[in-house]
Design a protein around this motif. Structure first.
Motif, mmCIF file in Angstrom:
data_model
loop_
_atom_site.group_PDB
_atom_site.id
_atom_site.type_symbol
_atom_site.label_atom_id
_atom_site.label_comp_id
_atom_site.label_asym_id
_atom_site.label_seq_id
_atom_site.Cartn_x
_atom_site.Cartn_y
_atom_site.Cartn_z
ATOM 1 N N GLY A 262 0.801 -1.217 0.000
ATOM 2 C CA GLY A 262 0.000 0.000 0.000
ATOM 3 C C GLY A 262 0.837 1.270 0.000
ATOM 4 N N PHE A 263 2.160 1.138 0.037
ATOM 5 C CA PHE A 263 3.027 2.320 -0.011
ATOM 6 C C PHE A 263 3.051 2.873 -1.430
ATOM 7 C CE2 PHE A 263 5.781 0.230 3.489
ATOM 8 C CZ PHE A 263 4.935 0.701 4.477
ATOM 9 N N PRO A 264 2.808 4.183 -1.622
ATOM 10 C CA PRO A 264 2.784 4.740 -2.976
ATOM 11 C C PRO A 264 4.174 5.039 -3.542
ATOM 12 C CG PRO A 264 2.238 6.443 -1.408
ATOM 13 C CD PRO A 264 2.387 5.161 -0.626
ATOM 14 N N LEU A 265 5.200 5.023 -2.692
ATOM 15 C CA LEU A 265 6.573 5.293 -3.135
ATOM 16 C C LEU A 265 7.469 4.134 -2.743
ATOM 17 C CD1 LEU A 265 6.848 8.984 -1.933
ATOM 18 C CD2 LEU A 265 6.450 8.212 -4.264
ATOM 19 N N VAL A 266 8.379 3.774 -3.622
ATOM 20 C CA VAL A 266 9.284 2.663 -3.377
ATOM 21 C C VAL A 266 10.696 3.080 -3.785
ATOM 22 C CG1 VAL A 266 9.866 0.304 -4.096
ATOM 23 C CG2 VAL A 266 7.484 0.938 -3.800
ATOM 24 N N TYR A 267 11.672 2.773 -2.933
ATOM 25 C CA TYR A 267 13.077 2.966 -3.304
ATOM 26 C C TYR A 267 13.571 1.727 -4.019
ATOM 27 C CZ TYR A 267 13.652 7.062 -0.281
ATOM 28 O OH TYR A 267 13.556 8.287 0.308
ATOM 29 N N VAL A 268 14.403 1.933 -5.036
ATOM 30 C CA VAL A 268 15.008 0.845 -5.793
ATOM 31 C C VAL A 268 16.508 1.106 -5.837
ATOM 32 C CG1 VAL A 268 15.134 -0.285 -8.051
ATOM 33 C CG2 VAL A 268 12.943 0.614 -7.234
ATOM 34 N N PHE A 269 17.302 0.123 -5.428
ATOM 35 C CA PHE A 269 18.756 0.224 -5.540
ATOM 36 C C PHE A 269 19.163 -0.705 -6.672
ATOM 37 C CE2 PHE A 269 17.747 1.250 -1.148
ATOM 38 C CZ PHE A 269 18.363 2.483 -1.027
ATOM 39 N N GLN A 270 19.724 -0.133 -7.722
ATOM 40 C CA GLN A 270 19.969 -0.886 -8.951
ATOM 41 C C GLN A 270 21.399 -0.656 -9.426
ATOM 42 O OE1 GLN A 270 17.036 -0.005 -11.898
ATOM 43 N NE2 GLN A 270 18.294 -0.697 -13.574
ATOM 44 N N ARG A 271 22.043 -1.743 -9.810
ATOM 45 C CA ARG A 271 23.377 -1.606 -10.389
ATOM 46 C C ARG A 271 23.238 -1.111 -11.827
ATOM 47 N NH1 ARG A 271 26.253 -7.105 -9.808
ATOM 48 N NH2 ARG A 271 27.872 -5.978 -10.902
ATOM 49 N N PRO A 272 23.930 -0.013 -12.181
ATOM 50 C CA PRO A 272 23.832 0.495 -13.553
ATOM 51 C C PRO A 272 24.572 -0.399 -14.543
ATOM 52 C CG PRO A 272 25.353 1.834 -12.275
ATOM 53 C CD PRO A 272 24.760 0.828 -11.330
ATOM 54 N N ALA A 273 24.133 -0.370 -15.776
ATOM 55 C CA ALA A 273 24.764 -1.153 -16.831
ATOM 56 C C ALA A 273 26.088 -0.510 -17.248
ATOM 57 C CB ALA A 273 23.842 -1.247 -18.041
ATOM 58 N N VAL A 274 27.008 -1.348 -17.731
ATOM 59 C CA VAL A 274 28.298 -0.831 -18.194
ATOM 60 C C VAL A 274 28.221 -0.289 -19.616
ATOM 61 C CG1 VAL A 274 29.686 -2.307 -16.675
ATOM 62 C CG2 VAL A 274 29.101 -3.101 -18.957
ATOM 63 N N ASP A 275 27.177 -0.682 -20.374
ATOM 64 C CA ASP A 275 27.041 -0.214 -21.754
ATOM 65 C C ASP A 275 25.568 -0.091 -22.127
ATOM 66 O OD1 ASP A 275 26.179 -2.837 -22.123
ATOM 67 O OD2 ASP A 275 28.054 -3.487 -23.022
ATOM 68 N N LYS A 276 25.302 0.487 -23.298
ATOM 69 C CA LYS A 276 23.914 0.685 -23.726
ATOM 70 C C LYS A 276 23.187 -0.626 -23.991
ATOM 71 C CE LYS A 276 24.193 5.312 -25.465
ATOM 72 N NZ LYS A 276 23.057 6.190 -25.391
ATOM 73 N N ALA A 277 23.918 -1.675 -24.326
ATOM 74 C CA ALA A 277 23.308 -2.986 -24.579
ATOM 75 C C ALA A 277 22.921 -3.681 -23.278
ATOM 76 C CB ALA A 277 24.265 -3.867 -25.381
ATOM 77 N N GLU A 278 23.356 -3.141 -22.150
ATOM 78 C CA GLU A 278 23.052 -3.694 -20.825
ATOM 79 C C GLU A 278 23.470 -5.153 -20.707
ATOM 80 O OE1 GLU A 278 18.920 -2.822 -20.053
ATOM 81 O OE2 GLU A 278 19.417 -0.767 -19.514
ATOM 82 N N THR A 279 24.702 -5.431 -21.147
ATOM 83 C CA THR A 279 25.199 -6.806 -21.113
ATOM 84 C C THR A 279 25.813 -7.171 -19.771
ATOM 85 O OG1 THR A 279 27.303 -6.054 -22.019
ATOM 86 C CG2 THR A 279 25.648 -6.860 -23.587
ATOM 87 N N ALA A 280 26.162 -6.172 -18.967
ATOM 88 C CA ALA A 280 26.759 -6.430 -17.650
ATOM 89 C C ALA A 280 26.500 -5.223 -16.758
ATOM 90 C CB ALA A 280 28.255 -6.684 -17.782
#
Length: 94
Positions: free
Chosen positions: A15-33
């Motif tokens: 029921g919380f309207p806001l959520v924090y997300v901790f995400q590792r960013p991709a090393v490239d635009k293809a998001e391969t790693a």
């Protein structure tokens, strides 16, 4: 649950309207790693019952978190009895 994103599932179950997300960013635009030892602090906001694909956007914080900073933050949230979950995404093993 299926057919939605992790932030939407958290919103639906808590029921919380806001959520924090901790995400590792991709090393490239293809998001391969993902970048090791780097975590973006992101947020998601409820957009309605029919919008199950709620994404997240980077929050205006000074810097990304390092592994140690992320774990410290998660321990603080768990000590406050906040719901916490994790998921594994499309990045192959490093």
């Amino acid at each position: 649950l299926s057919g939605g994103t992790e932030p939407f599932a958290f919103m639906a179950l808590t029921g919380f309207p806001l959520v924090y997300v901790f995400q590792r960013p991709a090393v490239d635009k293809a998001e391969t790693a993902a970048m090791p030892n780097h975590w973006q602090w992101r947020g998601a906001q409820y957009a309605g019952r029919s919008s199950t694909g709620v994404g997240s956007e980077a929050l205006p914080v000074p810097d990304d978190l390092l592994d140690e900073e992320l774990w410290e933050k998660l321990l603080q949230y768990m000590a406050r009895r906040c719901p916490v979950t994790s998921s594994i995404t499309r990045f192959p093993p490093v």
